[in-house]
Design an enzyme around this catalytic site. Structure first.
Site, PDB file in Angstrom:
ATOM      1  CB  ALA A   1      -5.475  -2.773  -4.076  1.00 42.88           C
ATOM      2  CB  ALA A   2      -3.779   1.281  -1.144  1.00 38.51           C
TER       3      ALA A   2
ATOM      4  NE  ARG B   1       1.656   5.087 -15.460  1.00 39.24           N
ATOM      5  CZ  ARG B   1       0.799   4.964 -15.052  1.00 39.24           C
ATOM      6  NH1 ARG B   1       0.007   4.986 -14.269  1.00 39.24           N
ATOM      7  NH2 ARG B   1       0.334   3.609 -15.499  1.00 39.24           N
TER       8      ARG B   1
ATOM      9  N   PRO C   1      -6.721  -8.589  -3.488  1.00 38.18           N
ATOM     10  CG  PRO C   1      -6.603  -6.664  -2.109  1.00 38.18           C
ATOM     11  CD  PRO C   1      -5.666  -7.567  -3.024  1.00 38.18           C
ATOM     12  CB  CYS C   2     -10.432  -8.466  -5.423  1.00 42.89           C
ATOM     13  SG  CYS C   2     -10.339  -6.701  -4.774  1.00 42.89           S
TER      14      CYS C   2
ATOM     15  CB  VAL D   1       6.745   1.126   8.760  1.00 43.53           C
ATOM     16  CG1 VAL D   1       7.157   2.598   9.086  1.00 43.53           C
ATOM     17  CG2 VAL D   1       7.178   1.177   7.581  1.00 43.53           C
TER      18      VAL D   1
ATOM     19  CG  ASP E   1      -9.730  -1.080   2.375  1.00 41.44           C
ATOM     20  OD1 ASP E   1      -9.696  -0.798   1.288  1.00 41.44           O
ATOM     21  OD2 ASP E   1      -9.774  -2.101   2.307  1.00 41.44           O
TER      22      ASP E   1
ATOM     23  CB  ALA F   1      -9.977  -2.555  -4.797  1.00 38.67           C
TER      24      ALA F   1
HETATM   25  C1  LIG Z   1     -12.508 -11.478   0.557  1.00 42.72           C
HETATM   26  C2  LIG Z   1     -11.763 -10.004  -0.061  1.00 42.72           C
HETATM   27  C3  LIG Z   1     -12.917  -9.335  -1.409  1.00 42.72           C
HETATM   28  C4  LIG Z   1     -12.415  -8.011  -1.707  1.00 42.72           C
HETATM   29  N1  LIG Z   1     -13.257  -8.141  -2.907  1.00 42.72           N
HETATM   30  C5  LIG Z   1     -13.167  -6.864  -3.436  1.00 42.72           C
HETATM   31  C6  LIG Z   1     -13.081  -6.294  -4.790  1.00 42.72           C
HETATM   32  O1  LIG Z   1     -14.255  -7.496  -5.664  1.00 42.72           O
HETATM   33  N2  LIG Z   1     -14.418  -5.539  -5.356  1.00 42.72           N
HETATM   34  C7  LIG Z   1     -13.235  -4.145  -4.321  1.00 42.72           C
HETATM   35  O2  LIG Z   1     -13.141  -3.462  -5.337  1.00 42.72           O
HETATM   36  N3  LIG Z   1     -12.725  -4.978  -3.346  1.00 42.72           N
HETATM   37  C8  LIG Z   1     -12.785  -5.654  -2.668  1.00 42.72           C
HETATM   38  N4  LIG Z   1     -12.510  -5.911  -2.056  1.00 42.72           N
HETATM   39  C9  LIG Z   1     -11.360  -4.592  -1.661  1.00 42.72           C
HETATM   40  C10 LIG Z   1     -10.278  -4.630  -1.366  1.00 42.72           C
HETATM   41  O3  LIG Z   1      -9.729  -5.911  -1.019  1.00 42.72           O
HETATM   42  C11 LIG Z   1      -9.301  -3.614  -0.384  1.00 42.72           C
HETATM   43  O4  LIG Z   1     -10.066  -2.168  -0.546  1.00 42.72           O
HETATM   44  C12 LIG Z   1      -8.005  -3.037  -0.305  1.00 42.72           C
HETATM   45  O5  LIG Z   1      -6.671  -4.574  -0.461  1.00 42.72           O
HETATM   46  C13 LIG Z   1      -7.463  -2.091  -0.207  1.00 42.72           C
HETATM   47  O6  LIG Z   1      -6.169  -2.053  -0.575  1.00 42.72           O
HETATM   48  P1  LIG Z   1      -5.328  -1.454   0.429  1.00 42.72           P
HETATM   49  O7  LIG Z   1      -3.892  -1.113  -0.257  1.00 42.72           O
HETATM   50  O8  LIG Z   1      -5.720  -0.526   1.013  1.00 42.72           O
HETATM   51  O9  LIG Z   1      -4.910  -2.172   1.918  1.00 42.72           O
HETATM   52  P2  LIG Z   1      -4.983  -3.855   2.097  1.00 42.72           P
HETATM   53  O10 LIG Z   1      -4.820  -4.421   0.777  1.00 42.72           O
HETATM   54  O11 LIG Z   1      -4.941  -3.658   3.641  1.00 42.72           O
HETATM   55  O12 LIG Z   1      -3.356  -4.031   2.202  1.00 42.72           O
HETATM   56  C14 LIG Z   1      -2.111  -3.276   3.016  1.00 42.72           C
HETATM   57  C15 LIG Z   1      -0.589  -3.205   2.761  1.00 42.72           C
HETATM   58  O13 LIG Z   1      -0.429  -2.365   3.953  1.00 42.72           O
HETATM   59  C16 LIG Z   1       0.832  -3.250   4.326  1.00 42.72           C
HETATM   60  N5  LIG Z   1       1.096  -2.822   5.553  1.00 42.72           N
HETATM   61  C17 LIG Z   1       0.128  -2.775   7.007  1.00 42.72           C
HETATM   62  N6  LIG Z   1       0.895  -2.118   7.777  1.00 42.72           N
HETATM   63  C18 LIG Z   1       2.750  -1.934   7.441  1.00 42.72           C
HETATM   64  C19 LIG Z   1       3.178  -1.433   8.314  1.00 42.72           C
HETATM   65  N7  LIG Z   1       3.791  -0.581   9.844  1.00 42.72           N
HETATM   66  N8  LIG Z   1       4.780  -1.559   7.456  1.00 42.72           N
HETATM   67  C20 LIG Z   1       4.922  -1.850   6.360  1.00 42.72           C
HETATM   68  N9  LIG Z   1       3.526  -2.541   5.373  1.00 42.72           N
HETATM   69  C21 LIG Z   1       2.363  -2.729   6.021  1.00 42.72           C
HETATM   70  C22 LIG Z   1       0.157  -4.902   4.547  1.00 42.72           C
HETATM   71  O14 LIG Z   1       1.309  -5.829   4.615  1.00 42.72           O
HETATM   72  C23 LIG Z   1      -0.061  -4.190   3.239  1.00 42.72           C
HETATM   73  O15 LIG Z   1       0.632  -4.673   1.942  1.00 42.72           O
HETATM   74  C24 LIG Z   1     -12.200  -7.331  -1.156  1.00 42.72           C
HETATM   75  C25 LIG Z   1     -11.610  -7.442   0.303  1.00 42.72           C
HETATM   76  C26 LIG Z   1     -11.606  -9.236   0.170  1.00 42.72           C
HETATM   77  C27 LIG Z   1     -10.470  -9.173   2.128  1.00 42.72           C
END
Ligand SMILES: Cc1cc2nc3c(=O)[nH]c(=O)nc-3n(C[C@H](O)[C@H](O)[C@H](O)COP(=O)(O)OP(=O)(O)OC[C@H]3O[C@@H](n4cnc5c(N)ncnc54)[C@H](O)[C@@H]3O)c2cc1C
Length: 452
Positions: free
Chosen positions: A20-21, A31, A50-51, A85, A284, A302
């Protein structure tokens, strides 16, 4: 374009993490910086929404129906590399990947996300005990295990645990039990009266809920057989799912010498810069401060991560936006009961030291109520007593709860008072909303405003 060869030119913008991020940061960066080279490196071949993960186990049926398509990257001219990485050389502005590539960058966004929290319960390592890893192959193993299961135990009655419970029930698992340490499920997001409604709905759906209950041990011979509770009882389990939250994934940031708190995340300023001005972080993995108290918050959503990512993506070469501290806006559905929540609950606000006044209102979500499909929607708003500034809101009933919670979230973020809310001109339509006379948010605000 998917990059696979060993030689990679220096990148203007390097994004680490592709969920997501990471995706949001890359789209925002494109953009604001149309001519920049942007490369994303992520570990997984396929990225899950993820959600949507709980819905794989009932409504969707497979991880492949819950993926973020890479077309979003292609459309925005973001190059993609599937790799991990393993180190960052901040002095020379290069990263090394597990497959041995070295990539130079001008600016970087760390979006390494979070990992599921695995509690130190004896037996947690047994077969068929699963945490919620955001990984397609892992979740396929969970699906296979559930295919054979009659008894499922879910540890944790937060929204993830409850969504798993409801979806697994839809899947046809006979006995689903949720075990929650606190006095109610969803207590971090909702006040008690709403939690009770949710628990009633869970029980109508045939889901057993044990609150005020701790799992002492997960027991079995190689594979889980039952869980042992603190009251001495045993609950049979073919599969156990752990839904007790996440921890920020800070290893890469920590190893590269960035300022990090292991539990709270990577330190960032309001522009989403880490302790290195060329490295931003979002999602996160970052350290967060509560919107209301300024204290550390473990909210990981998210909605928060993508907001931070938009700020990071925009600010890479020129500061444009400041991020907002997390409010915590979310929604969920159990059976046909939708629940939304934004900001602090009444209980949480009082515990934080606020004196509060509340307003409650409910009405049909369409008008007239004779329109087919009309459902009730109830709203509770929580205001600071003297200023009547909105601190929180909860919504439950019809499927419009999520949208109304988002509306309340916006009012909270703008620190609106009840007298300002009652003068809003809220658009209505018979098929889409409550009657303008009965609009739940307006009425709840007026009720709170006129309380002593
Ligand atoms: C079951 C579940 C349900 C959820 N439901 C909701 C919801 O309904 N609403 C809501 O707002 N939030 C929800 N969330 C929370 C939401 O999913 C997270 O806040 C969101 O996924 C965060 O996104 P992120 O990109 O920060 O991290 P992540 O989704 O954890 O992604 C991290 C990324 O970094 C990559 N990465 C990590 N280390 C490395 C490295 N060293 N080299 C290369 N790549 C790397 C991983 O492969 C991945 O692509 C839910 C979470 C879960 C688990």
């Amino acid at each position: 374009m998917l990059i696979t060869g060993p030689v990679v030119e220096k990148q203007d913008i390097l994004i680490i993490g592709g969920s997501a991020a990471g995706i949001t940061a890359s789209v925002s960066a494109r953009r604001y910086y149309p001519d920049a080279d942007i490369l994303m490196i992520r570990k997984e071949k396929k990225v899950l929404i993820p959600c949507g993960i709980p819905y794989i186990f009932g409504t969707l049926g497979s991880p492949d129906r819950n993926l973020i398509p890479d077309t979003v990257l292609a459309k925005n001219n973001v190059e993609l590399m599937i790799d991990e990485v393993v180190s960052i050389d901040r002095d020379n502005r290069t990263v090394e990947t597990r497959s041995g590539k070295s990539i130079a960058y001008e600016k970087m966004v760390l979006a390494t996300g979070s990992l599921p929290r695995v509690p130190p319960i004896p037996g947690v390592e047994l077969d068929n005990v699963f945490a919620v890893w955001k990984d397609v192959e892992y979740l396929e193993k969970v699906l296979n295990a559930l295919d054979e299961a009659k008894d499922l135990v879910i540890i944790g009655g937060g929204f993830i645990g409850l969504e798993f419970a409801d979806e697994c029930k839809k899947r046809g698992i006979a006995n689903v039990t949720v075990i929650e340490l606190m006095p109610h499920c969803l207590l971090l997001a909702c006040d008690e009266e709403i939690c009770v409604r949710v628990e009633k709905k869970l029980s109508e759906r045939g889901i057993k809920v044990l609150v005020n209950t701790k799992v002492e041990a997960i027991v079995g011979n190689k594979k889980v057989d039952y869980v042992e509770l603190d009251n001495g009882e045993k609950t049979k389990a073919d599969v156990v799912i752990l839904g007790i939250g996440v921890i920020p994934n800070v290893q890469l940031a920590r190893d590269s010498g960035l300022e990090v708190d292991e539990k709270e995340g990577i330190y960032v300023d309001e522009f989403m810069r880490t302790s290195d001005e060329n490295i931003f972080a979002a999602g996160d993995c970052t350290r967060k401060r509560c919107f209301f108290t300024g204290r550390p918050t473990f909210l990981r959503l998210a909605s928060i991560g993508t907001m931070e990512a938009r700020v990071a993506g925009a600010n890479l070469f020129r500061l444009r936006h400041r991020s907002e501290c997390p409010i915590g806006v979310f929604g969920t559905v159990i059976g046909d009961l939708a629940i939304g929540s934004a900001g602090m609950t009444e209980r949480e606000a009082k515990e934080a030291g606020f004196e509060v006044v509340t307003g409650e209102a409910q009405a049909a979500d369409k008008h007239p109520g004779s329109i087919p499909g009309t459902r009730n929607l109830a709203v509770k708003l929580v205001f600071e007593k003297d200023t009547r500034v909105l601190l929180g809101g909860q919504v439950f009933g019809s499927m419009t709860a999520g949208k109304v919670a988002n509306f309340i979230g916006a009012l909270i973020q703008k620190r609106m008072r009840a007298d300002e809310i009652v003068t809003f001109q809220v658009g209505t339509h018979p098929m889409l909303t409550a009657s303008p006379i009965a609009h739940q948010v307006e009425n709840a605000a007026e009720i709170a405003l006129t309380k002593p």
